[in-house]
Design an enzyme around this catalytic site. Sequence first.
Site, PDB file in Angstrom:
ATOM      1  N   LYS A 205      10.066  -3.860  16.356  1.00  0.00           N
ATOM      2  CA  LYS A 205       9.198  -3.515  15.366  1.00  0.00           C
ATOM      3  C   LYS A 205       9.030  -1.941  15.266  1.00  0.00           C
ATOM      4  CE  LYS A 205       4.792  -4.616  13.693  1.00  0.00           C
ATOM      5  NZ  LYS A 205       3.483  -5.733  13.921  1.00  0.00           N
ATOM      6  N   GLU A 243      15.032  -3.587  23.447  1.00  0.00           N
ATOM      7  CA  GLU A 243      14.012  -4.324  23.275  1.00  0.00           C
ATOM      8  C   GLU A 243      14.322  -5.771  23.151  1.00  0.00           C
ATOM      9  OE1 GLU A 243      10.686  -4.002  23.442  1.00  0.00           O
ATOM     10  OE2 GLU A 243       9.947  -1.749  23.127  1.00  0.00           O
ATOM     11  N   LYS A 258      12.317  -5.732  12.417  1.00  0.00           N
ATOM     12  CA  LYS A 258      11.236  -5.352  11.224  1.00  0.00           C
ATOM     13  C   LYS A 258      11.063  -3.819  10.980  1.00  0.00           C
ATOM     14  CE  LYS A 258       6.446  -6.228  10.318  1.00  0.00           C
ATOM     15  NZ  LYS A 258       5.007  -6.555  10.886  1.00  0.00           N
ATOM     16  N   SER A 284       5.762  -5.785   3.483  1.00  0.00           N
ATOM     17  CA  SER A 284       4.787  -5.764   2.381  1.00  0.00           C
ATOM     18  C   SER A 284       5.292  -4.734   1.691  1.00  0.00           C
ATOM     19  CB  SER A 284       3.438  -5.693   2.795  1.00  0.00           C
ATOM     20  OG  SER A 284       3.137  -4.736   3.726  1.00  0.00           O
ATOM     21  N   TYR A 323       7.830 -12.153   1.491  1.00  0.00           N
ATOM     22  CA  TYR A 323       6.872 -12.662   0.189  1.00  0.00           C
ATOM     23  C   TYR A 323       7.451 -13.299  -1.087  1.00  0.00           C
ATOM     24  CZ  TYR A 323       4.046 -10.084   3.562  1.00  0.00           C
ATOM     25  OH  TYR A 323       3.426  -9.734   4.794  1.00  0.00           O
TER      26      TYR A 323
END
Length: 333
Positions: A205, A243, A258, A284, A323
């Site tokens: 992330k 990671e 992400k 978003s 979304y």
Amino acid sequence: MALSIARSTALDLLERPRRLRSSAAMRDLVRETRVNLGGLIQPLFIVPGQRVRSEISSMPGVMRYSIDAAVTEARELAEVGIRAVLLFGVPDFKDAVASGNDDPDGLVQQATRAIKDALPEMLVVADLCNCEYTDHGHCGIINDRGDVENDATVELLVRTAISYAQAGVDIVAPSDMMDGRVGAIRRALDERGFEGVTIMSYAVKYASAFYGPFREAADSTPAFGDRRSYQMDSANAREALREARLDVAQGADIVMVKPALAYLDIVRAVREAVDVPVAVYNVSGEYAMLKAAVMNGWIEEERAVDEMLGGFARAGADIIISYFAKDVARRAR
Ligand code: PBG
């Protein structure tokens, strides 16, 4: 004057790639990758109250739902073929140590029970973080250096993961980027008989400007500083593999990358480095950016969305959190 091309002027080519693009059926026949509709996850923001469906201004078309309205929405999602939702709690009460997060009657816990009651087959994924529950907006406990304290924050996350599991989530998705949290959560869940609860870790992330609209939606903008001491530097690719491997070694069942659009090289590299499913989060800001262009009449929405999600599939993502998931599923029907 009509141009007539004599047979003799045709190039003497052995390979003509255009033959495979000659019709819709031909293109379909040779298509290399497709978006896995069963791998779409729709995020849902949960707020207190009754019959609330309030649009997020920086994400036109995306709502915050009270629990009853979230159940209605989940039914609609199931009807169009969406089989997983990702829940974010957006509580009224916040404090320095996110104490609302492991409340058995918290928003995520109640929404989970309500959705599972109504739709037992729907997979409920709970985003596991503290930033929506802290008054300072950071993802954990702040120490006297003004930084998020790793190990104490992991303890909070573990408590909340147990609480989410008790409420009946299928998947917990830690999104905090603390070191060692996946292993700690896995052990704690197993000790309490929740060995069946899946962990989808936000393994990779990045600290990103593309989370801006989410922070409006979740009311989680940091009151001071930024998240760069825990989220990754966008310049780093090797670190992403480190990671991802660490999380798999600690028991992550699924790893996530992400944001999505600026990180497709990372999706590909992680796909090749680990054997667990790879998820990508179409965040978003990526939604808002495309929607804004659509609303200005600058871009055609459906084609752009298909091209974007197609790019995630081509890069190697098995699971896509977006979304746009509901729209994509609806159109596929
Ligand atoms: C919680 C969390 C964030 C997002 C998902 N989980 C925000 C952040 O890290 O600031 C972003 C999702 C999006 O932008 O759509 N930590």
